[in-house]
Design an enzyme around this catalytic site. Structure first.
Site, PDB file in Angstrom:
ATOM      1  N   ASP A  45       6.443  11.448   8.760  1.00 13.96           N
ATOM      2  CA  ASP A  45       7.812  11.679   9.513  1.00 13.96           C
ATOM      3  C   ASP A  45       8.016  13.245  10.077  1.00 13.96           C
ATOM      4  O   ASP A  45       8.487  13.359  11.272  1.00 13.96           O
ATOM      5  CB  ASP A  45       9.111  11.312   8.610  1.00 13.96           C
ATOM      6  CG  ASP A  45       8.942  10.008   8.221  1.00 13.96           C
ATOM      7  OD1 ASP A  45       8.388   9.179   8.963  1.00 13.96           O
ATOM      8  OD2 ASP A  45       9.544   9.488   6.991  1.00 13.96           O
ATOM      9  N   ASP A  60       7.388   7.434   0.578  1.00 13.38           N
ATOM     10  CA  ASP A  60       8.352   8.575   0.857  1.00 13.38           C
ATOM     11  C   ASP A  60       8.489   9.103  -0.205  1.00 13.38           C
ATOM     12  O   ASP A  60       8.600   8.773  -1.570  1.00 13.38           O
ATOM     13  CB  ASP A  60       9.516   7.934   1.428  1.00 13.38           C
ATOM     14  CG  ASP A  60       9.586   7.650   2.831  1.00 13.38           C
ATOM     15  OD1 ASP A  60       8.858   7.925   3.674  1.00 13.38           O
ATOM     16  OD2 ASP A  60      10.594   6.712   3.261  1.00 13.38           O
TER      17      ASP A  60
END
Length: 157
Positions: free
Chosen positions: A132, A116
Site C-alpha cells: 500500500d 496488513d
C-alpha cells in the site's frame, strides 16, 4: 538489444520483495490480531488480514480485487516492455505501483486476503502494508513526473 526501462524493473522487484518478506516475517512472528507497540498509542505492528483494497477500502471484494491487481500488473508490464522509454520519475512511480500491485495480488490469489501490519493509531488509520505504501509513493512519483513535463508550445513566433 538493450533492456528498456531498467530502473522500472529493478524498482518493481525490490518493492515486491520487500513487501513479501515483511509479510512473511509478520505471519511467522505474530499471531493473528497480535500487536507490538513500537511507539505506544502512536505506531504498532499489528497482524491483521484484509479482504479489501488499500486501507480496507472495498472490504470483502477479494474476487474483484484479484483480477484488478492482475490487470494493473499486466498493463504496467506491457507499458514498460512495449511502451516508450520512461523518465526516472515515471519508472520509479510505475515500478513501485507494479511491485505493490503484485505483492497484494499474490496474497489475494494465494491466500484470499492481504496481510496488513502497519498500524498508525495516533490518527486511527486502517492497518496497511508496504505494498500500500509503495502504491501511494508511486502515485506521488507519477504526479512529480507530470508536473516536470513542460508543455510544448504550438504557437509560432
Amino acid at each position: 538489444m538493450r533492456f528498456k526501462n531498467k530502473f522500472f524493473w529493478i524498482t518493481a522487484f525490490v518493492a515486491f520483495f520487500l513487501d513479501q518478506i515483511t509479510k512473511y516475517w509478520v505471519v511467522q512472528t505474530f499471531s493473528l490480531q497480535q500487536t507490538l507497540p513500537l511507539l505506544p498509542g502512536i505506531f504498532h505492528l499489528t497482524y491483521v488480514t484484509n479482504t479489501g483494497a488499500a486501507f480496507s477500502l472495498l472490504s470483502g471484494k477479494v474476487e474483484w480485487l484479484r483480477w484488478l491487481s492482475l490487470g494493473v500488473s499486466l498493463a504496467l508490464i506491457a507499458l514498460a516492455w512495449f511502451g516508450p522509454l520512461l523518465n526516472r520519475w515515471e519508472q520509479l512511480g510505475y515500478g513501485l505501483i507494479l511491485g505493490g500491485a503484485m505483492g497484494n495480488g499474490i496474497d489475494r490469489f494465494a491466500l484470499g486476503y492481504v496481510v496488513d501490519f502497519l498500524d498508525f493509531r495516533l490518527i486511527n488509520f486502517p492497518v496497511f502494508n508496504l505494498a500500500d505504501v509503495f502504491i501511494n509513493i508511486g502515485i506521488v512519483c507519477l504526479l512529480i513526473a507530470a508536473f516536470q513535463k513542460t508543455p510544448t508550445s504550438s504557437r509560432r513566433h
